[in-house]
Write an enzyme that holds these catalytic residues in place. Sequence first.
Site, mmCIF file in Angstrom:
data_model
loop_
_atom_site.group_PDB
_atom_site.id
_atom_site.type_symbol
_atom_site.label_atom_id
_atom_site.label_comp_id
_atom_site.label_asym_id
_atom_site.label_seq_id
_atom_site.Cartn_x
_atom_site.Cartn_y
_atom_site.Cartn_z
ATOM 1 N N ARG A 78 52.227 36.904 -47.075
ATOM 2 C CA ARG A 78 50.816 37.158 -47.369
ATOM 3 C C ARG A 78 50.086 37.798 -46.177
ATOM 4 O O ARG A 78 48.938 38.225 -46.307
ATOM 5 C CB ARG A 78 50.105 35.845 -47.729
ATOM 6 N N TRP A 86 46.294 38.468 -42.246
ATOM 7 C CA TRP A 86 46.395 39.882 -42.630
ATOM 8 C C TRP A 86 45.009 40.419 -42.368
ATOM 9 O O TRP A 86 44.077 40.184 -43.132
ATOM 10 C CB TRP A 86 46.779 39.969 -44.109
ATOM 11 N N ASN A 101 40.893 32.683 -46.238
ATOM 12 C CA ASN A 101 41.545 33.854 -46.817
ATOM 13 C C ASN A 101 40.501 34.530 -47.697
ATOM 14 O O ASN A 101 39.992 33.899 -48.619
ATOM 15 C CB ASN A 101 42.749 33.395 -47.655
ATOM 16 N N GLY A 102 40.159 35.775 -47.401
ATOM 17 C CA GLY A 102 39.157 36.470 -48.214
ATOM 18 C C GLY A 102 38.195 37.238 -47.342
ATOM 19 O O GLY A 102 38.491 37.532 -46.177
ATOM 20 N N GLU A 145 53.584 60.603 -60.369
ATOM 21 C CA GLU A 145 53.758 59.254 -59.843
ATOM 22 C C GLU A 145 54.642 58.417 -60.783
ATOM 23 O O GLU A 145 55.522 57.681 -60.335
ATOM 24 C CB GLU A 145 52.380 58.588 -59.634
ATOM 25 N N LYS A 168 61.079 50.331 -47.201
ATOM 26 C CA LYS A 168 59.646 50.217 -47.488
ATOM 27 C C LYS A 168 58.835 51.141 -46.588
ATOM 28 O O LYS A 168 57.926 51.809 -47.031
ATOM 29 C CB LYS A 168 59.202 48.756 -47.296
ATOM 30 N N LYS A 190 58.274 56.670 -59.821
ATOM 31 C CA LYS A 190 58.544 55.234 -59.995
ATOM 32 C C LYS A 190 59.846 55.048 -60.752
ATOM 33 O O LYS A 190 60.683 54.225 -60.380
ATOM 34 C CB LYS A 190 57.422 54.528 -60.785
ATOM 35 N N HIS A 194 57.808 78.073 -69.012
ATOM 36 C CA HIS A 194 58.284 79.002 -67.978
ATOM 37 C C HIS A 194 59.659 78.604 -67.451
ATOM 38 O O HIS A 194 60.065 79.046 -66.387
ATOM 39 C CB HIS A 194 57.264 79.087 -66.842
ATOM 40 N N CYS A 223 45.632 36.492 -46.746
ATOM 41 C CA CYS A 223 46.178 35.695 -45.643
ATOM 42 C C CYS A 223 46.813 34.456 -46.259
ATOM 43 O O CYS A 223 46.630 34.181 -47.438
ATOM 44 C CB CYS A 223 45.073 35.243 -44.697
ATOM 45 N N GLU A 277 62.947 55.980 -58.555
ATOM 46 C CA GLU A 277 63.310 55.156 -57.402
ATOM 47 C C GLU A 277 63.781 53.767 -57.783
ATOM 48 O O GLU A 277 64.608 53.199 -57.084
ATOM 49 C CB GLU A 277 62.199 55.107 -56.346
HETATM 50 O O1 M6R Z 1 53.574 53.660 -46.228
HETATM 51 P P1 M6R Z 1 53.339 55.026 -46.801
HETATM 52 O O2 M6R Z 1 52.273 55.012 -47.865
HETATM 53 O O3 M6R Z 1 53.070 56.058 -45.772
HETATM 54 O O4 M6R Z 1 54.702 55.395 -47.524
HETATM 55 C C1 M6R Z 1 54.882 56.648 -48.095
HETATM 56 C C2 M6R Z 1 56.106 56.684 -48.961
HETATM 57 O O5 M6R Z 1 57.246 56.406 -48.196
HETATM 58 C C3 M6R Z 1 56.021 55.701 -50.117
HETATM 59 O O6 M6R Z 1 54.887 55.905 -50.897
HETATM 60 C C4 M6R Z 1 57.256 55.816 -51.024
HETATM 61 O O7 M6R Z 1 57.251 57.056 -51.671
HETATM 62 C C5 M6R Z 1 57.309 54.677 -52.035
HETATM 63 N N1 M6R Z 1 58.595 54.084 -52.031
HETATM 64 C C6 M6R Z 1 57.010 55.092 -53.424
HETATM 65 O O8 M6R Z 1 57.031 54.032 -54.305
#
Ligand code: M6R
Length: 609
Positions: free
Chosen positions: A27, A74, A100-101, A482, A604, A486, A505, A2, A489
């Site tokens: 935050r 938050w 906050n905490g 993963e 996001k 990263k 394969h 927060c 993207e």
């Molecule tokens: O908010 P969510 O965890 O549901 O989002 C899922 C994906 O859209 C999210 O993880 C996306 O793949 C990210 N940009 C990956 O870094």
Amino acid sequence: MCGIVGYIGQKQATPFLIEGLTKLEYRGYDSAGIAVYDGENIRVEKSVGRLSALTDKIAQDEPKGSLGIGHTRWATHGRPSDLNAHPHSDCTGDFVVVHNGIIENYLPLKEELIANGHIFHSETDTEVVAHLLESLYDGDFEAAVRAVLSKVEGSYSLVFMSKKHPDMLICAKRENPLVVGLGDKENFIASDIPAIIGRTRRTYILGDGEIAIVRADGVTITNKKGEPIAKKVFTVNWNAEAAEKGGYEHFMLKEIHEQPKAVKDTMRERIKKDGSEIQLNELNWNTKFLSSFNKIYIVACGTAYHAGLVGKFYIEKLSRMLVEVDVASEFRYRNPIVDKNTLVIVVSQSGETSDTLAALKESKRLGAKTLALTNVVGSSIAREADYVLYTWAGPEIAVASTKAYTTQLILFFMLALYMAEIKNTLQPSRIKELITLLKRIPAQISETLTDVEPIKTFAKRYGFNEDVFYIGRSLDYDVALEGSLKLKEVSYIHAEAYSAGELKHGTLALIVEGVPVIALATQKSVYEKTLSNIKEVKARDAVVIGIAAEGDEELSKYVDHVMYVPETDELLIPLLTVVPLQLLAYYAAITRGCDVDKPRNLAKSVTVE
Ligand code: M6R
């Protein structure tokens, strides 16, 4: 996470409180509030929703006075609502606090206070602090604050205000940030520098256990014993934008570095004090409940889906239940075999991803029990699911998910152990051993973050390659997926993750001289097999960057470079190996001049199908 602010001086407090909260909204932003002393009483104004809801509310009649505190929330304990918004007051309205905490022992304290006649108005952990202050006060504000702090357990940054002592604000911190800004006949308090740099650049950054008595004309900082300490003034030379990112160049980097704290927060209150058991009080499941399921589905998107793959491994290995993992956009259109004997676990940082939400609704319609792993209290997914486990990672701003992933992994690990406890599928000694190792993870993540120079060098050297491959077996493969997401993207490099055993394969045809291959080799059970696969790509003249646990003396013989992570159980090592991969993606994006926090074409939170 927060945001908190405080003002004491000659000017009106409200404009600073609102300005400071605006800078801290990153935050937390589910509700906000301020408390201002008008010379007679403390007026508290709060409102659920973004800060704008509060500013609209007070627009025609701003609280007047030159002593005040404020908060942007938050949610942790208690859903976002007017009543749960801070500041919180005691029964008399004489004492007001922002926090906050997490106060871990708030429940027994609350019960005791209620038994002594205190009346609570919110579901928060914070409100106990205000009532404790009231009950421990005997004319000495500072002594009462110290007495409160000796009773509360957990993490906090707190600001205390009392109408009986309008010449001071008192603040204290433990594990959560707090700064005091030094002005001319006025002083400021904030949980982060962005809130105050419009007013002053001279600050005290408080340390754990320190308590600051802040008056308009001076600040005294004391240690736990109450002894004054000579604190050095820290002059901030960041610009406003850098300050918001805690001095980091991007939110992604800041969030990568927040992981030790984030994963610690995920574990908080969920491990029995003697380290022998996982306690998920939010679930309260038993043998009968778990034995009603013949299958578990984990459904999610993107990074959350990758966390789900690790989750499947944990649950199957530790609690011996059958798990299937699916991407939400596929799951809901393929008439999944789901009924009342199915437990569906949805994973979502935002709690708003449209496909995941729809999969959750579909599962409920088919009669399944549902559990959500999410980061956002009160999100649509949290509201819809039968059970919720929060990751407590704090707001994640960068589009590339980092700390959400590691906290989801921690939660899956704890869930699997919790189910193992119920089902008796693991020896208590093994559970204890794994919990001991789990508790070391925050410090071990910090270790992986200490020397990023080699990663920067790789990023510069290979950042302009068009293709990068990630390989691994078992959990290493899940982390490879993963890592490659990263890189794709944020740096726009074509990156593919392959199960190392699958290369021959088909994909091996793409491995030619100079192609970078990131090879994860941490899983002992398949170590020799992974080495053979690494030799296969090396024989095609790929450039291989290996990732291994410290103490591994083999891998370096077969690869071009090795990045080491601290040693732990192979189940927990994904929490460490993913960190250099996040950093590699970040620095590759920097090398290529990409807009790291806002990658092209991405958002996001994906709230459309
Ligand atoms: O908010 P969510 O965890 O549901 O989002 C899922 C994906 O859209 C999210 O993880 C996306 O793949 C990210 N940009 C990956 O870094």
